[in-house]
Design an enzyme around this catalytic site. Structure first.
Site, PDB file in Angstrom:
ATOM      1  N   CYS A  36       0.757  -1.123  -0.143  1.00  0.00           N
ATOM      2  CA  CYS A  36      -0.058   0.089   0.020  1.00  0.00           C
ATOM      3  C   CYS A  36       0.938   1.103  -0.022  1.00  0.00           C
ATOM      4  CB  CYS A  36      -1.041  -0.006   1.121  1.00  0.00           C
ATOM      5  SG  CYS A  36      -2.002  -1.468   1.553  1.00  0.00           S
ATOM      6  N   LYS A  59       7.115  -3.216  -4.835  1.00  0.00           N
ATOM      7  CA  LYS A  59       8.256  -3.028  -4.864  1.00  0.00           C
ATOM      8  C   LYS A  59       8.998  -2.979  -3.500  1.00  0.00           C
ATOM      9  CE  LYS A  59      11.712  -1.380  -7.100  1.00  0.00           C
ATOM     10  NZ  LYS A  59      12.743  -2.202  -8.130  1.00  0.00           N
TER      11      LYS A  59
END
Ligand code: M6R
Length: 608
Positions: free
Chosen positions: A2, A603
């Site tokens: 998030c 990522k």
């Protein structure tokens, strides 16, 4: 993972700017998007599942009004992707709105407690717990900082949280409790976001935050408070030279393609620092170390694998690569000597497994060092000495240029330490320096020489569902990295191991045409020829990546030898990863997968 963000501006509508940040946080991986803005006593909250563009279009997010707002890109962990579970969330009275990043591991317990206090929690998402926990304390304290201090005591986990309340419509608040968060300073406006690159189009002035800090932002001020006792903390802003341009695709179809090509510039950037005093601190601390644990995850761990070869062989520093998530379990009963160091290698500097290692190891007396790419990151702030890998912003989920620069920095550190200790002679040091300065040219040539061949092989391998990659000595880490790249963006099994291990079991997988990629450094011909022949004689398909080695080419089909430019035992593994990156990229395109955003991945992994 998030991403949260917020803007408070003096005037005007901030929706477009919120969306600039949202678009730049997409690379972290997400399934839903939401924004909440404030205007004339009303909070406008819009959220849904889908891509940024689809949600903007369907909910007209770009038309939202107000000069204060927050937003969130959600990557589901608690509660499946749905409109209800998307963030931000309202509190019970709908006068506060908030969103979080990270995990509230006490979700069920905290929910039960809050429901007992009378809160109605309507989603299955842990972000909503944060909002109600703060509401619970704000309603008695009537002070947002105190509300947050009380709220975080209701929860266990690792997270960051952003919110605003109708009672203080000119302010937004956020707290950092284990997940990354940075403040940006603009003209007549302030920003908060999960990472620095996301706010670069708006400002290059930022304030890094530490865990346990609350921020209060107005259009023209930022204040930091301790989340323990509410005391104010003074911190000056910094300026970054990272560029917003680094994060656009330009002429390339994918960030991944761009970042593979950017390895030329990235290695050049680092080669300049070879003799710079910026590295002195790290060199001194590693040179004094009796033992160095090189701790990383994923690609960073693979870089540690190559790095340990350099440090052990060139610098006389006993080095062991260790998986980030494993350090604590493995060494919890080990008492470090005075000079045991942990070098934390992390592109983002925010990976939770690494932060856990530091939190455990620092009080035990380990010296914590850092190798990072993102300025102001948590690893930087928790390290006694650190160095940047200088790779620029990396957007694609698969690491490429950051992995390569980590390996190059390991080589530079090892060369400098070896020289300092007298293990490497003047002559050897000069020659290594020349090789490192020449590296960018070789990187460029490798990309050029291997591009077409990688495309061809990708086509030939488009139907396979399994392959093996083998390395020996310094190339073991390269094989691991190649396999990770192939797996990550092709959703197939690609197993890597030390080539001598293949015969101890995995060899049984070999049948007619089964592909086995050998990553070979120039001096390892003897063993690799033997390992490769084991596959050749069983009708497998050996593929070689390495510089031309006389005799070895006889063991593979003509098209199956990826020749990389001639260099040396130490430089060749740096080049050898490039054909593997290209192969992974083209295989992924062949399979119709977007290599920048592989499914289920993110990522920056700020959860356990
Ligand atoms: O930011 P970090 O270097 O700590 O990230 C560690 C891994 O999550 C990361 O290297 C991951 O394995 C790569 N994105 C894979 O390509």
């Amino acid at each position: 993972m998030c991403g949260i963000f917020g803007i408070v501006a003096k005037e005007g509508n901030i929706a477009q700017k919120l969306l600039i940040i949202a678009r730049r946080l997409q690379y972290r991986g997400y399934d839903s998007l939401g924004l909440a803005t404030y205007l004339n006593g009303k909070i406008d909250l819009r959220k849904d599942m889908g891509t940024v563009e689809s949600v903007v279009e369907s909910l007209k997010l770009d038309k939202m009004k107000g000069n204060i707002g927050i937003g969130q890109l959600r990557w589901s962990t608690f509660g499946r992707p749905s409109t209800l579970n998307a963030q931000p969330h309202f509190d019970c009275d709908k006068d506060m709105v908030g969103a979080h990043n990270g995990n509230i591991v006490s979700f069920y317990q905290s929910k039960e407690n809050l429901e007992k206090y009378g809160h109605t929690i309507i989603s299955q998402n842990d972000g909503e717990i944060c909002v109600h926990a703060v509401e619970e304390h704000y309603d008695t304290e009537k002070d947002m900082v105190k509300g947050i201090i009380g709220g975080i005591k209701e929860m266990e986990g690792s997270f960051a949280f952003v919110c605003f309340h109708k009672d203080t419509p000119e302010k937004i608040y956020a707290v950092k409790m284990g997940s990354s968060l940075v403040v940006g300073i603009g003209e007549d406006e302030h920003y908060v976001a999960s990472d620095l690159p996301s706010i670069l189009p708006l400002t290059n002035k930022y304030v890094p935050l530490n865990d346990g800090e609350i921020i209060e932002l107005t259009a023209d001020s930022y204040r930091i408070f301790s989340a323990k006792d509410g005391k104010e903390i003074v911190r000056e802003p910094r300026v970054t030279d990272l560029s917003a341009e680094d994060a656009v695709k330009g002429e390339y179809d994918y960030f991944l393609t761009k970042e593979i090509h950017e390895q030329v510039e990235a290695t050049e950037q680092l080669a300049f620092g070879l003799e710079s005093d910026i590295l002195d601190d790290l060199v001194d601390k590693l040179a004094e170390a009796e033992m160095a644990f090189l701790v990383g995850c994923g690609s960073s761990l693979n870089a540690c694998n190559v790095g340990s070869y350099y440090l052990n062989n060139l610098a006389g520093v006993m080095s062991i690569p260790v998986i980030g998530g494993r350090f604590f379990e493995e060494f919890k009963n080990y008492k470090p000597s005075k000079n045991t160091v942990i070098l934390c290698v992390s592109q983002s500097g925010e990976t939770k497994d690494i932060i856990n290692t530091i939190n455990f190891a620092k009080p035990e007396g380990y010296h914590i060092l850092g190798m990072i790419n993102v300025p102001g990151s948590t690893v930087e702030r928790m390290s006694e000495a650190y160095a940047y890998i200088g790779a620029g912003i990396e957007r694609s989920v698969p690491a490429t240029k950051t992995y390569t620069n980590q390996v190059v920095l390991f080589l530079i550190l090892a060369a400098r330490i070896g020289y300092k200790k007298g293990i490497i002679s003047d002559k050897e040091f000069v020659s290594l320096k020349e090789e490192i300065h020449n590296l960018p040219k070789l990187v460029e040539k490798t990309i050029k020489d291997c591009n077409q061949k990688a495309k061809q092989l990708a086509m030939e391998l488009s139907e396979i569902d399994a392959m093996s990659l083998l390395g020996y000595g310094v190339t073991h880490g390269v094989a691991l990295e190649g396999a990770l790249k192939i797996r990550e963006i092709n959703y197939i099994s690609a197993e890597a191991m030390y080539s001598s291990e293949f015969k101890h079991g995995p060899l049984s997988i070999v049948e007619d045409g089964y592909p086995v990629i050998y990553v070979v450094a120039p001096k390892d011909k003897y063993y690799v020829t033997s390992h490769l022949s084991e596959v050749e004689c069983r009708d497998g398909r050996p593929i070689v990546i390495g510089e031309h080695i006389k005799g070895l080419d006889k063991h593979v089909k003509p098209g199956d030898y990826f020749e990389i430019p001639k260099s040396s035992q130490l430089i060749s593994p740096i080049l050898a990863v490039i054909p593997l990156q290209l192969l992974a990229l083209y295989m992924s395109i062949e399979r119709g997968i977007d290599p920048d955003y592989p499914r289920n991945l993110s990522k920056t992994l700020t959860v356990d």
